[in-house]
Design a protein around this motif. Structure first.
Motif, PDB file in Angstrom:
ATOM      1  N   ASP A 112      12.565  22.831  -1.105  1.00  0.00           N
ATOM      2  CA  ASP A 112      11.080  23.047  -1.336  1.00  0.00           C
ATOM      3  C   ASP A 112      10.613  24.128  -0.279  1.00  0.00           C
ATOM      4  N   TRP A 120       3.773  19.870   1.960  1.00  0.00           N
ATOM      5  CA  TRP A 120       4.876  18.742   1.899  1.00  0.00           C
ATOM      6  C   TRP A 120       4.121  17.266   2.058  1.00  0.00           C
ATOM      7  N   VAL A 144       7.555  14.983  -1.153  1.00  0.00           N
ATOM      8  CA  VAL A 144       8.718  15.862  -1.811  1.00  0.00           C
ATOM      9  C   VAL A 144       9.416  15.154  -2.790  1.00  0.00           C
TER      10      VAL A 144
END
Length: 148
Positions: free
Chosen positions: A53, A60, A65
Motif C-alpha cells: 500500500d 492508512w 488497509v
C-alpha cells in the motif's frame, strides 16, 4: 482578423497534438506489468503476491488497509525500492495499491522497469476494494506504519 484566429487555433491544435503524442506515444508498457481488479480478499489471502500500500500514513489510518499489506509510502522509485527489496521474495509477484489507482499507475511503470518480478497495478485502488465490500484492518507498526 480571421487569419490571426486561424493562426491561434493552428498553434493551439499543434500544441494539443504534440501533448497527445507525448502522453500516448510513450512506447510499450513493461512486459512484467499488468492492471488487475483483484478483490480485497484475494489480495489478503494470496501468499504468492506481496501487496504494498503506497499511500501516506494518514490515509492508512483513515480507511484501514488490506490485511497483510506492506505499508511503504511511495515518494520516489529509489527510496521505495530500497525499502521494498528486503520483503520481496523470489517468485513472488508485487502488487501496488493506492487510494484510487492514480499513484499506482505511475509507480508501477517505474517499478516494473527495475524489478525482476511480475508487477500488478491494483485497478481502482482502495476505493474500489472498499466499495466491493472488503472489511479493512487497522494499520500497524508491523505492517510498516511508522505513526500507528
Amino acid at each position: 482578423m480571421d487569419r490571426r484566429l486561424f493562426l491561434a487555433f493552428g498553434s493551439a491544435a499543434a500544441l494539443a497534438l504534440a501533448a497527445a503524442g507525448f502522453l500516448f506515444g510513450r512506447g510499450r508498457e513493461p512486459e512484467n506489468l499488468t492492471l488487475a481488479a483483484l478483490s480485497g480478499d484475494a489480495l489478503a489471502q494470496d501468499d504468492s503476491v506481496l501487496l504494498v500500500d503506497i499511500r501516506r500514513p494518514e490515509e492508512w489510518q483513515q480507511t484501514g488497509v488490506v490485511e497483510g499489506a506492506l505499508l511503504i509510502t511511495y515518494a520516489d522509485r529509489d527510496s521505495f525500492l530500497a525499502a521494498l527489496r528486503p520483503h520481496l521474495q523470489e517468485g513472488q509477484s508485487l502488487a501496488l495499491i493506492c487510494r484510487t489507482g492514480n499513484r499506482t499507475s505511475r509507480a508501477t511503470r517505474q517499478i516494473a522497469e527495475a524489478v525482476d518480478a511480475p508487477v500488478i497495478d491494483v485497478a481502482g485502488g482502495m476505493v474500489r476494494v472498499l466499495r466491493e465490500g472488503y472489511s479493512p484492518v487497522a494499520p500497524t507498526r508491523d505492517m510498516g506504519c511508522t505513526v500507528c
